[in-house]
Scaffold this active site. Sequence first.
Site, mmCIF file in Angstrom:
data_model
loop_
_atom_site.group_PDB
_atom_site.id
_atom_site.type_symbol
_atom_site.label_atom_id
_atom_site.label_comp_id
_atom_site.label_asym_id
_atom_site.label_seq_id
_atom_site.Cartn_x
_atom_site.Cartn_y
_atom_site.Cartn_z
ATOM 1 N N ASP A 460 6.163 -39.695 6.736
ATOM 2 C CA ASP A 460 5.374 -40.851 7.156
ATOM 3 C C ASP A 460 5.072 -41.708 5.923
ATOM 4 O O ASP A 460 4.640 -41.206 4.880
ATOM 5 C CB ASP A 460 4.071 -40.403 7.814
ATOM 6 N N ILE A 461 5.342 -43.015 6.023
ATOM 7 C CA ILE A 461 5.037 -43.939 4.908
ATOM 8 C C ILE A 461 3.534 -44.118 4.809
ATOM 9 O O ILE A 461 2.882 -44.488 5.796
ATOM 10 C CB ILE A 461 5.735 -45.291 5.111
ATOM 11 N N GLU A 503 6.704 -45.888 11.531
ATOM 12 C CA GLU A 503 7.024 -45.680 10.115
ATOM 13 C C GLU A 503 7.315 -44.213 9.823
ATOM 14 O O GLU A 503 7.287 -43.777 8.674
ATOM 15 C CB GLU A 503 5.883 -46.173 9.217
#
Length: 582
Positions: A460-461, A503
């Site tokens: 996950d960004i 994301e």
Amino acid sequence: MNKYFINLLKKKKEVSLKSTVLSIFSLVTIILIIVLGSQLFYFSKKLSLESIDLQLNGLVQDIRTSIKSNETLNFNMIEMLSLMKDKNNFELYINILATHPSLYAIYTGYEDGSFYEIINLNSNKSLPQIYNAESTDKWLLIKISGQDINKREIYLYNSDLKLTSSRISDNNYNPTTRPWYKMAISSNSSIKTPPYKFSHIDSTGITYAKQISNSKNIIAIDVLINDFRSIYKNHINSDYIDVYLFKKDNTIISSLSDNTNLFKEFFKENIIITDFTKPKIIKLNKKQYVVQIVPLNEQNNEENIILLAEYDKIIEPYQVQILNLLLTFIITVLLMIPIIIYFSGIIVKPIYELVKQSIKVKKRKYNTITKVETSILEVALLSSSLESMSESIYNYQHSLEEKVKQRTKELSLKNEELLKLSITDKLTSLYNREKLDKTLQYEMNRSLRYGVVFSVIIIDIDFFKKVNDEFGHQVGDEVLVESANILRNSIRNVDVLGRWGGEEFLIVCPQTDLEGAQKLAKNINNAIKNHIFSTYPKTITMSLGVASYNENIFKAEEIVSNADKALYKAKENGRDQVVIFR
């Protein structure tokens, strides 16, 4: 029509193939219609159905006449009995029963519950067994006293009216509660009950009764209606036809035979009586039957008569006529053989020659094709057309094969492109969720079967929302695309990378344990932090959760869930790190 064909027609007088074929067809059709149509359909079906209709209507008419005659006789009898002073005249009752075989019993019911009845034991085959009678016993007398209603006296007599045995048994019969008693009490004239099933014998009957003047005592007679069977046999003399007299509720009153299976099978599917007022062919038990139903009383449908006949047996008498018809047909065909031979010589021979020329086209021997010489217009035209078409077919075939190859190749490329699009995320060009789900299930199945370990990494960004909020969604999309490229360059060839959603990314690592997946995740984490994005000026970090298959896991969703829990832990611990699920 072009000049070539016009010149061809002028050279020779030709006969139309259509005219030739129509001549033969018309001749054969007329003969078949006249000889077969008028005979086969008329004699085999129509006459068989008409015979059923005639038999059944004649039978119904006789039964109606019999019922009316018997009804008048029985009403007169009950009127006579109601006028007699001695209501329990033993010998009189015996004489009446002896001279009227259809009578089952004569009896008197009294207001205090007393009962006096004489029964003809020969009227039903089950009566001797029911009352323990000997073969020589013919008459049964039953007495119930109103003073001791719980007991009944039973006396058996032989044909000479000599008492052969007697006994006293328990009683639960009360004449005042019976329908015939109640109907007679409420009427000033003789009454007749509808047909009903007797309780102690397997037979159907009718009760006639009348109130004795100035009292509440009732004289009655029971009439069996099985005597209709003799009327049935006068009209129906075949073992493949059955007749049933039945009530509106499908209760059988009487029948030609004792077998009621066919009747019951019919009413499992066909329950609308009015559909069968005319003979109708249906299928029962994999056999065809002719069925017709006629009401016994034209004013209502309370009692009806149904006739069921095997269709094959019904039309059997007409088979002789059909055989004669077939013999006539065979003789006609034999007489037509010379004509058929003549016409076949005109039609078939040039057609066979034309077939040979067509085979040359099939084998691509276009230079050997010749014109078929024939007097049939259509064959001559077709031969000329075949000759002129052969060259164009040859030329067209080569160009068509090239086009097919080209289109096949294009179609294959399009199919590959469509397949790729169906499993690819549009923005990042990574695999989509559908492809990842299939890969997870495939690895899970391998692990369950062979015990092979595989791992899952969820990425996950960090703070991706700030990227969109501060720089817009265009920059956010470019960050996702560059991140996808970094991930693609960081994984191994055997690993499957895809966009999990938003994301988030997911990597499936086949045949990889937890430590190996952790090492890969750390390499990815470092690669992201060290990358300078083209449109985003700040550093991007990622949180990564790692989980692996173990023997306690049975679904792919559990591994993903474990990796997701590790990812959540990484975010709780401050992000920008790798956490493994143990």
